[in-house]
Structures are given as C-alpha cells and as structure tokens.
Design a protein around this motif. Structure first.
Motif, PDB file in Angstrom:
ATOM      1  N   ARG A 125       0.826  -1.213   0.000  1.00  0.00           N
ATOM      2  CA  ARG A 125       0.000   0.000   0.000  1.00  0.00           C
ATOM      3  C   ARG A 125       0.859   1.261   0.000  1.00  0.00           C
ATOM      4  O   ARG A 125       0.381   2.344  -0.306  1.00  0.00           O
ATOM      5  CB  ARG A 125      -0.915   0.005   1.237  1.00  0.00           C
ATOM      6  CG  ARG A 125      -1.869  -1.182   1.286  1.00  0.00           C
ATOM      7  CD  ARG A 125      -2.916  -1.105   0.199  1.00  0.00           C
ATOM      8  NE  ARG A 125      -3.696  -2.343   0.099  1.00  0.00           N
ATOM      9  CZ  ARG A 125      -4.654  -2.550  -0.782  1.00  0.00           C
ATOM     10  NH1 ARG A 125      -4.929  -1.602  -1.671  1.00  0.00           N
ATOM     11  NH2 ARG A 125      -5.318  -3.685  -0.814  1.00  0.00           N
ATOM     12  N   VAL A 127       3.152   3.258  -1.785  1.00  0.00           N
ATOM     13  CA  VAL A 127       3.709   3.468  -3.113  1.00  0.00           C
ATOM     14  C   VAL A 127       4.403   4.828  -3.130  1.00  0.00           C
ATOM     15  O   VAL A 127       3.794   5.853  -2.863  1.00  0.00           O
ATOM     16  CB  VAL A 127       2.607   3.421  -4.191  1.00  0.00           C
ATOM     17  CG1 VAL A 127       3.192   3.740  -5.564  1.00  0.00           C
ATOM     18  CG2 VAL A 127       1.951   2.054  -4.205  1.00  0.00           C
ATOM     19  N   GLU A 128       5.686   4.827  -3.415  1.00  0.00           N
ATOM     20  CA  GLU A 128       6.469   6.059  -3.398  1.00  0.00           C
ATOM     21  C   GLU A 128       7.059   6.299  -4.772  1.00  0.00           C
ATOM     22  O   GLU A 128       7.263   5.379  -5.553  1.00  0.00           O
ATOM     23  CB  GLU A 128       7.598   5.959  -2.368  1.00  0.00           C
ATOM     24  CG  GLU A 128       7.100   5.672  -0.947  1.00  0.00           C
ATOM     25  CD  GLU A 128       8.258   5.356  -0.006  1.00  0.00           C
ATOM     26  OE1 GLU A 128       9.374   5.170  -0.523  1.00  0.00           O
ATOM     27  OE2 GLU A 128       8.024   5.299   1.202  1.00  0.00           O
ATOM     28  N   ASN A 129       7.355   7.545  -5.061  1.00  0.00           N
ATOM     29  CA  ASN A 129       8.029   7.889  -6.306  1.00  0.00           C
ATOM     30  C   ASN A 129       9.526   7.644  -6.145  1.00  0.00           C
ATOM     31  O   ASN A 129      10.316   8.570  -6.065  1.00  0.00           O
ATOM     32  CB  ASN A 129       7.756   9.346  -6.677  1.00  0.00           C
ATOM     33  CG  ASN A 129       6.335   9.536  -7.171  1.00  0.00           C
ATOM     34  OD1 ASN A 129       5.898   8.826  -8.073  1.00  0.00           O
ATOM     35  ND2 ASN A 129       5.623  10.466  -6.589  1.00  0.00           N
ATOM     36  N   GLN A 152       3.001   6.647  -8.674  1.00  0.00           N
ATOM     37  CA  GLN A 152       1.588   6.970  -8.764  1.00  0.00           C
ATOM     38  C   GLN A 152       1.277   7.448 -10.175  1.00  0.00           C
ATOM     39  O   GLN A 152       1.855   8.426 -10.653  1.00  0.00           O
ATOM     40  CB  GLN A 152       1.235   8.069  -7.750  1.00  0.00           C
ATOM     41  CG  GLN A 152      -0.227   8.098  -7.355  1.00  0.00           C
ATOM     42  CD  GLN A 152      -0.557   7.053  -6.300  1.00  0.00           C
ATOM     43  OE1 GLN A 152       0.340   6.534  -5.646  1.00  0.00           O
ATOM     44  NE2 GLN A 152      -1.835   6.746  -6.151  1.00  0.00           N
ATOM     45  N   THR A 155      -4.169   8.806  -9.977  1.00  0.00           N
ATOM     46  CA  THR A 155      -4.540   8.364  -8.628  1.00  0.00           C
ATOM     47  C   THR A 155      -4.294   6.880  -8.439  1.00  0.00           C
ATOM     48  O   THR A 155      -4.553   6.343  -7.358  1.00  0.00           O
ATOM     49  CB  THR A 155      -6.026   8.669  -8.365  1.00  0.00           C
ATOM     50  OG1 THR A 155      -6.839   7.987  -9.349  1.00  0.00           O
ATOM     51  CG2 THR A 155      -6.294  10.167  -8.443  1.00  0.00           C
ATOM     52  N   ALA A 156      -3.807   6.212  -9.482  1.00  0.00           N
ATOM     53  CA  ALA A 156      -3.634   4.756  -9.417  1.00  0.00           C
ATOM     54  C   ALA A 156      -2.183   4.385  -9.152  1.00  0.00           C
ATOM     55  O   ALA A 156      -1.290   4.813  -9.889  1.00  0.00           O
ATOM     56  CB  ALA A 156      -4.098   4.119 -10.723  1.00  0.00           C
ATOM     57  N   PRO A 157      -1.912   3.607  -8.110  1.00  0.00           N
ATOM     58  CA  PRO A 157      -0.548   3.120  -7.888  1.00  0.00           C
ATOM     59  C   PRO A 157      -0.215   1.996  -8.864  1.00  0.00           C
ATOM     60  O   PRO A 157      -1.025   1.094  -9.089  1.00  0.00           O
ATOM     61  CB  PRO A 157      -0.595   2.599  -6.446  1.00  0.00           C
ATOM     62  CG  PRO A 157      -2.031   2.247  -6.212  1.00  0.00           C
ATOM     63  CD  PRO A 157      -2.847   3.163  -7.065  1.00  0.00           C
ATOM     64  N   GLN A 214      -0.774  -2.690 -12.940  1.00  0.00           N
ATOM     65  CA  GLN A 214      -1.647  -2.090 -11.941  1.00  0.00           C
ATOM     66  C   GLN A 214      -1.490  -2.823 -10.607  1.00  0.00           C
ATOM     67  O   GLN A 214      -1.241  -4.020 -10.566  1.00  0.00           O
ATOM     68  CB  GLN A 214      -3.105  -2.153 -12.402  1.00  0.00           C
ATOM     69  CG  GLN A 214      -3.394  -1.413 -13.698  1.00  0.00           C
ATOM     70  CD  GLN A 214      -3.282   0.099 -13.553  1.00  0.00           C
ATOM     71  OE1 GLN A 214      -3.499   0.640 -12.477  1.00  0.00           O
ATOM     72  NE2 GLN A 214      -2.935   0.770 -14.643  1.00  0.00           N
ATOM     73  N   ARG A 215      -1.661  -2.104  -9.486  1.00  0.00           N
ATOM     74  CA  ARG A 215      -1.423  -2.722  -8.183  1.00  0.00           C
ATOM     75  C   ARG A 215      -2.353  -3.906  -7.929  1.00  0.00           C
ATOM     76  O   ARG A 215      -1.916  -4.943  -7.419  1.00  0.00           O
ATOM     77  CB  ARG A 215      -1.579  -1.704  -7.055  1.00  0.00           C
ATOM     78  CG  ARG A 215      -1.273  -2.317  -5.686  1.00  0.00           C
ATOM     79  CD  ARG A 215      -1.232  -1.273  -4.590  1.00  0.00           C
ATOM     80  NE  ARG A 215      -2.537  -0.666  -4.380  1.00  0.00           N
ATOM     81  CZ  ARG A 215      -2.739   0.358  -3.553  1.00  0.00           C
ATOM     82  NH1 ARG A 215      -1.720   0.889  -2.906  1.00  0.00           N
ATOM     83  NH2 ARG A 215      -3.936   0.855  -3.396  1.00  0.00           N
TER      84      ARG A 215
END
Length: 255
Positions: A125, A127-129, A152, A155-157, A214-215
């Motif tokens: 959960r 998720v970082e750049n 990201q 809005t989707a990780p 996609q996550r």
C-alpha cells in the motif's frame, strides 16, 4: 546564432555573455546597449573549430556558429549517471559509469541476456516515487539497466519495469527485449526496444515505455491474501541482425 556586441569604448562581448553580464561591459562597466559588432561576426563566421569532445574521439570540425549546436548532440559527449534513486551529478563515459554504479551505488551486476528477478514488499500500500531496484546486465559486449519501481499514475498506484541501453539511441535500436510477469494462471508480457540513457529515467517512466502493472493485478499475481507483494519478472535481451539473404532483421539470441 551568437551575435557580437560592443560598448561605446569598442569592447566586444557575445550575446550569451551579454545577458550574463546584465548588459554591462565587463571591461569598462559601460552600458552595452544594442550596438552590433558586424566585423567580429564576419570573422566568427569564417572560423572553423574542432568539437570540444575531440579529446575523447570526436573528429568533427565545424564553423563557429555550428559548433555549439553540434556539441549539444555529439555522440562523444559524456553520459549522465542512470541511477534514479538520487539526484546523482556524476557524468562520464560508459566504463566510468559502470564502475560508478557498482562501487558508489552498489548496483547488482550480472552477465548474460536473460534475467529472473523477484521483488517482494511487505506493505504494497506504500507506493512512493522512488526506484526500488536497478540492475546492470552485460551482454553482447554492451551494458543495459533494468529498472523496477513503484509510482503513482494519476490516482492509481502502479509498478513498472523497463530497460535502458548504456549508449546512444541509434545503437540502442539494434537491440530488443521482452519482460514477463504473472501468477495464478495469468501473465502480462512486454516487448520493445531499450531506450538510451540519453533519455532521462523520468522521461522513460513518464512515457510508460515498459511493462506497467496495476497494483490490483500485481497483488493478484502475488497470490495469498493480497497483503504482500511478490512479483517475479523474467526477461531476455537479443540483438537484431540483418539476414544476408533477404535483408530482414533476424534475432540473435544470447545463450
């Protein structure tokens, strides 16, 4: 084109330096204004100068006004460090950067044209750049950077894997690669041409030129109760060769 200016006392300065000097003559501090030095511009047009990267192999000689344009795209200009986990300012040729990645960034180095990597994260959960992993592969006498990261997308990780070639764009086109990830009887595949490290990591990532997962799909591939990310990314690199009979490209697979 660089324009040459002169102050009222006859001191000359180019348009680039004029802006840096805030329109003041660096010699006598008089205001420069917009007096062109046409004689000096004519002299500059007649000059032919070697590329500043001549010491590292560029044999080209250019008219003065073409020299700067060439140097901005010269194939002998140094490369930026391809490591994306920090704002690294190191530049150099490919052997220098390979040593830098190994010694300073502690990047994993592998030989061979196939790979099988497992990526695990206990809390997917978050998720970082940031780049999760960079691996360098040596095959066909060249080096390739395999990136795998989370970021990201709107809005989707998402998770993304892509390959970059440690060399120029024209040479990168001689190679192709494939990536595959899957689980629970499903799989995603990607096939493409590696991008040159002349293109920044962010540019490649933001163009989505790679395997994007996609996550929810990544967690489905991971199995279990979707509480831990467990992805296995496999792939291979091959070189396209000309068929001497028909002229078409034939894959040269590395074993």
């Amino acid at each position: 084109m660089i324009i040459e200016y002169q102050c009222h006392n006859g001191h000359t300065i180019c348009s680039t330096c004029k802006a840096r000097a805030h329109n003041r003559c660096p010699t006598c501090r008089q205001e420069l204004g917009d007096i062109r030095c046409l004689a000096l511009e004519k002299v500059a047009e007649s000059l032919e100068l070697p590329c500043k990267y001549g010491s590292v192999g560029c044999p080209e000689i250019f008219p003065y006004y073409s020299k700067l344009k060439h140097e901005s795209v010269c194939n002998f200009r140094p490369y930026n460090c391809p490591y994306a986990g920090s704002e690294c300012s190191v530049v150099g040729d490919i052997p220098c950067l390979v040593s830098h990645l190994r010694d300073d960034h502690k990047v994993d180095m592998h030989s061979g044209c196939t790979f099988n990597h497992r990526y695990v994260k206990s809390n997917p959960r978050e998720v970082e750049n940031a780049t999760w992993m960079l691996t360098v592969f040596n095959c066909f006498g060249q080096c390739f950077c395999l990136h795998f990261e989370a970021f990201q997308l709107g809005t989707a990780p998402v998770y993304m894997a892509f390959l970059r070639f440690m060399g120029d764009e024209m040479e990168a086109r001689n190679y192709s690669y494939s990536l595959e990830v899957g689980g629970n009887g499903r799989k995603l595949t990607w096939e493409g041409t590696p991008r040159s490290i002349r293109d920044s990591h962010r540019k490649v990532r933001d163009s989505h030129d790679g395997l994007v997962i996609q996550r929810n799909m990544a967690l489905f591939f991971s199995g279990g109760e979707r509480k831990e990310l467990k992805l296995r990314v496999t792939g291979r690199i091959w070189k396209e060769q000309q068929n001497p009979d028909g002229g078409a490209c034939m894959p040269n697979l590395c074993t």
